[in-house]
Design a protein around this motif. Sequence first.
Motif, mmCIF file in Angstrom:
data_model
loop_
_atom_site.group_PDB
_atom_site.id
_atom_site.type_symbol
_atom_site.label_atom_id
_atom_site.label_comp_id
_atom_site.label_asym_id
_atom_site.label_seq_id
_atom_site.Cartn_x
_atom_site.Cartn_y
_atom_site.Cartn_z
ATOM 1 N N ASP A 104 -4.989 -7.335 7.601
ATOM 2 C CA ASP A 104 -3.988 -8.391 7.418
ATOM 3 C C ASP A 104 -2.620 -7.723 7.191
ATOM 4 O OD1 ASP A 104 -2.274 -10.397 6.343
ATOM 5 O OD2 ASP A 104 -4.021 -11.576 5.744
ATOM 6 N N GLU A 105 -1.682 -7.908 8.136
ATOM 7 C CA GLU A 105 -0.389 -7.217 8.041
ATOM 8 C C GLU A 105 0.391 -7.630 6.799
ATOM 9 O OE1 GLU A 105 3.420 -6.088 10.913
ATOM 10 O OE2 GLU A 105 1.973 -7.623 11.528
ATOM 11 N N ARG A 106 0.329 -8.896 6.423
ATOM 12 C CA ARG A 106 1.061 -9.337 5.227
ATOM 13 C C ARG A 106 0.501 -8.664 3.974
ATOM 14 N NH1 ARG A 106 0.325 -15.629 5.658
ATOM 15 N NH2 ARG A 106 -1.758 -14.799 6.149
ATOM 16 N N PHE A 107 -0.809 -8.577 3.908
ATOM 17 C CA PHE A 107 -1.422 -7.929 2.747
ATOM 18 C C PHE A 107 -1.129 -6.435 2.763
ATOM 19 C CE2 PHE A 107 -4.683 -6.746 -0.293
ATOM 20 C CZ PHE A 107 -4.643 -7.826 -1.189
ATOM 21 N N ALA A 108 -1.051 -5.868 3.948
ATOM 22 C CA ALA A 108 -0.701 -4.443 4.047
ATOM 23 C C ALA A 108 0.688 -4.191 3.475
ATOM 24 C CB ALA A 108 -0.786 -3.991 5.500
ATOM 25 N N ARG A 109 1.661 -5.077 3.815
ATOM 26 C CA ARG A 109 3.015 -4.912 3.269
ATOM 27 C C ARG A 109 3.004 -5.059 1.743
ATOM 28 N NH1 ARG A 109 4.571 -8.112 7.804
ATOM 29 N NH2 ARG A 109 4.677 -9.962 6.456
ATOM 30 N N ALA A 110 2.221 -6.037 1.212
ATOM 31 C CA ALA A 110 2.154 -6.239 -0.237
ATOM 32 C C ALA A 110 1.583 -5.004 -0.922
ATOM 33 C CB ALA A 110 1.302 -7.478 -0.548
ATOM 34 N N THR A 111 0.563 -4.392 -0.315
ATOM 35 C CA THR A 111 -0.013 -3.182 -0.917
ATOM 36 C C THR A 111 0.970 -2.020 -0.855
ATOM 37 O OG1 THR A 111 -2.231 -3.918 -0.262
ATOM 38 C CG2 THR A 111 -1.989 -1.608 -0.883
ATOM 39 N N ARG A 165 -4.790 12.874 -0.183
ATOM 40 C CA ARG A 165 -4.180 11.598 0.139
ATOM 41 C C ARG A 165 -5.242 10.511 0.248
ATOM 42 N NH1 ARG A 165 -2.779 11.628 6.608
ATOM 43 N NH2 ARG A 165 -4.615 12.774 7.334
ATOM 44 N N VAL A 166 -4.747 9.248 0.189
ATOM 45 C CA VAL A 166 -5.591 8.065 0.357
ATOM 46 C C VAL A 166 -5.069 7.309 1.557
ATOM 47 C CG1 VAL A 166 -6.366 5.884 -0.648
ATOM 48 C CG2 VAL A 166 -6.063 7.902 -2.120
ATOM 49 N N VAL A 167 -5.981 6.994 2.493
ATOM 50 C CA VAL A 167 -5.632 6.185 3.672
ATOM 51 C C VAL A 167 -6.376 4.866 3.529
ATOM 52 C CG1 VAL A 167 -5.717 5.975 6.168
ATOM 53 C CG2 VAL A 167 -5.255 8.206 5.114
ATOM 54 N N ALA A 168 -5.617 3.781 3.364
ATOM 55 C CA ALA A 168 -6.212 2.456 3.211
ATOM 56 C C ALA A 168 -6.044 1.680 4.504
ATOM 57 C CB ALA A 168 -5.554 1.705 2.051
ATOM 58 N N LEU A 169 -7.143 1.174 5.068
ATOM 59 C CA LEU A 169 -7.116 0.366 6.286
ATOM 60 C C LEU A 169 -7.034 -1.105 5.901
ATOM 61 C CD1 LEU A 169 -9.991 2.159 8.272
ATOM 62 C CD2 LEU A 169 -7.536 2.697 8.248
ATOM 63 N N GLU A 170 -6.073 -1.826 6.449
ATOM 64 C CA GLU A 170 -5.878 -3.250 6.130
ATOM 65 C C GLU A 170 -5.682 -4.028 7.426
ATOM 66 O OE1 GLU A 170 -6.019 -6.557 4.772
ATOM 67 O OE2 GLU A 170 -6.079 -5.054 3.162
ATOM 68 N N VAL A 223 -0.934 3.055 3.571
ATOM 69 C CA VAL A 223 -1.598 1.809 3.968
ATOM 70 C C VAL A 223 -1.370 1.613 5.459
ATOM 71 C CG1 VAL A 223 -1.792 -0.667 3.589
ATOM 72 C CG2 VAL A 223 -1.227 0.844 1.661
ATOM 73 N N ARG A 224 -2.449 1.623 6.231
ATOM 74 C CA ARG A 224 -2.357 1.518 7.684
ATOM 75 C C ARG A 224 -2.828 0.121 8.112
ATOM 76 N NH1 ARG A 224 -4.628 7.333 10.059
ATOM 77 N NH2 ARG A 224 -3.107 8.653 8.950
ATOM 78 N N HIS A 225 -1.989 -0.532 8.888
ATOM 79 C CA HIS A 225 -2.390 -1.818 9.454
ATOM 80 C C HIS A 225 -3.324 -1.561 10.629
ATOM 81 C CE1 HIS A 225 -1.477 -5.468 12.103
ATOM 82 N NE2 HIS A 225 -2.335 -5.836 11.165
ATOM 83 N N ALA A 226 -4.579 -2.030 10.477
ATOM 84 C CA ALA A 226 -5.581 -1.806 11.517
ATOM 85 C C ALA A 226 -6.236 -3.144 11.831
ATOM 86 C CB ALA A 226 -6.623 -0.792 11.050
#
Length: 367
Positions: free
Chosen positions: A233-240, A226-231, A255-258
């Motif tokens: 910016d919550e808006r950018f996290a939703r877009a990803t 798996r891939v865990v992406a830390l983001e 995609v985890r909002h951090a």
Amino acid sequence: MPSPRVLAAAAAAGAALAVALLAWTVAAGALAPAAAAQLALSVLILAATVVAVAVTRRADGKALRVDARTKRQEAALRRTGEEISRLAATVDGLAGRLEEAGHRRAEVVLAALGEDRMELAAQAERLDRLDAELHAGRAELRAGRAELAATVRQNYAQLEALVDLRALLRPRAPLPALRGWAASPDMLRLLVGRIAAGGVKTVVECGSGSSSVWLGYAVERFGGGRVVALEHDERFARATRDLVLAHGLQDVVEVRHAPLLPWSGGRDGDDGDAVAVPWYDPAALADLPEVDLVFVDGPPGATAPLVRYPAVPVLLPHCTADAWIVLDDADRPAEREVAERWLREYPELAGTAHRAEKGAMVLRRTP
């Protein structure tokens, strides 16, 4: 007047005639011989006297004529001298006027030469400036050509890497553009190559975007993890997340909002002072005990100085023994300083620079 030669001949002829008459008279007995001789002598003397007088008069005439001619020549010489004097005076006047005119002309010429010299100096300065501009233009042209050639080579390298990625992973939906803020194709090819080599089960990405999808495709095909992406910016996290869903990778990519929180810690080999910077909430990593690949492409460099430094202090304890930590944008001064600090403070790590559009540094534990 007859010439002296004619007079002498006439006198001689007359004397001869007189002598002949006297001789005849003596022969006739009319005159005694002594008287006749005396008369003959007188006749000869008279003839000689006549000739001498004639010669003298002729010489005097010649002398008079020579004297007159001499006087005429002297008069002519005087007139010539006077004329020469007048001419000399005229010449002197002309010479003076010519000299004065020459001085005036010389002054005009010198003034003109001075102006011409100034104009020539100005022209020389302009020529020097033009020459300098020409050299600068040539240097700029060479630099432009070199830059253009480098750009062409870079574009070709990125296009080649993108072709390799698409041929290898075959995306199921359109992907947003790479490069710029996003990772470059050659960087993604480096990461995909590591995943394709095997043994990668967990990938942690600092930051999210199109690279999250490419890494998801690579793990789906080669890793089975798996891939865990830390983001942050919550808006950018939703877009990803929407992008991941469009490619059907929601079971592979998370995609985890951090949010960014103040962080201090790590090691400092110089003075032991803590390093305080904003970084992702460490709670987002609590359930990740074994990470095989870390891609450090966030937070954005403009967030704070050395904002990517906490990646190693926070994530290294979660990494497997042969994990890779890959730093993007390694050609930027801040990222170079971050990499140097990591290597200085974590001697168990060795760094390898890789050629990429924005620079790449791969850190691994030494055996």
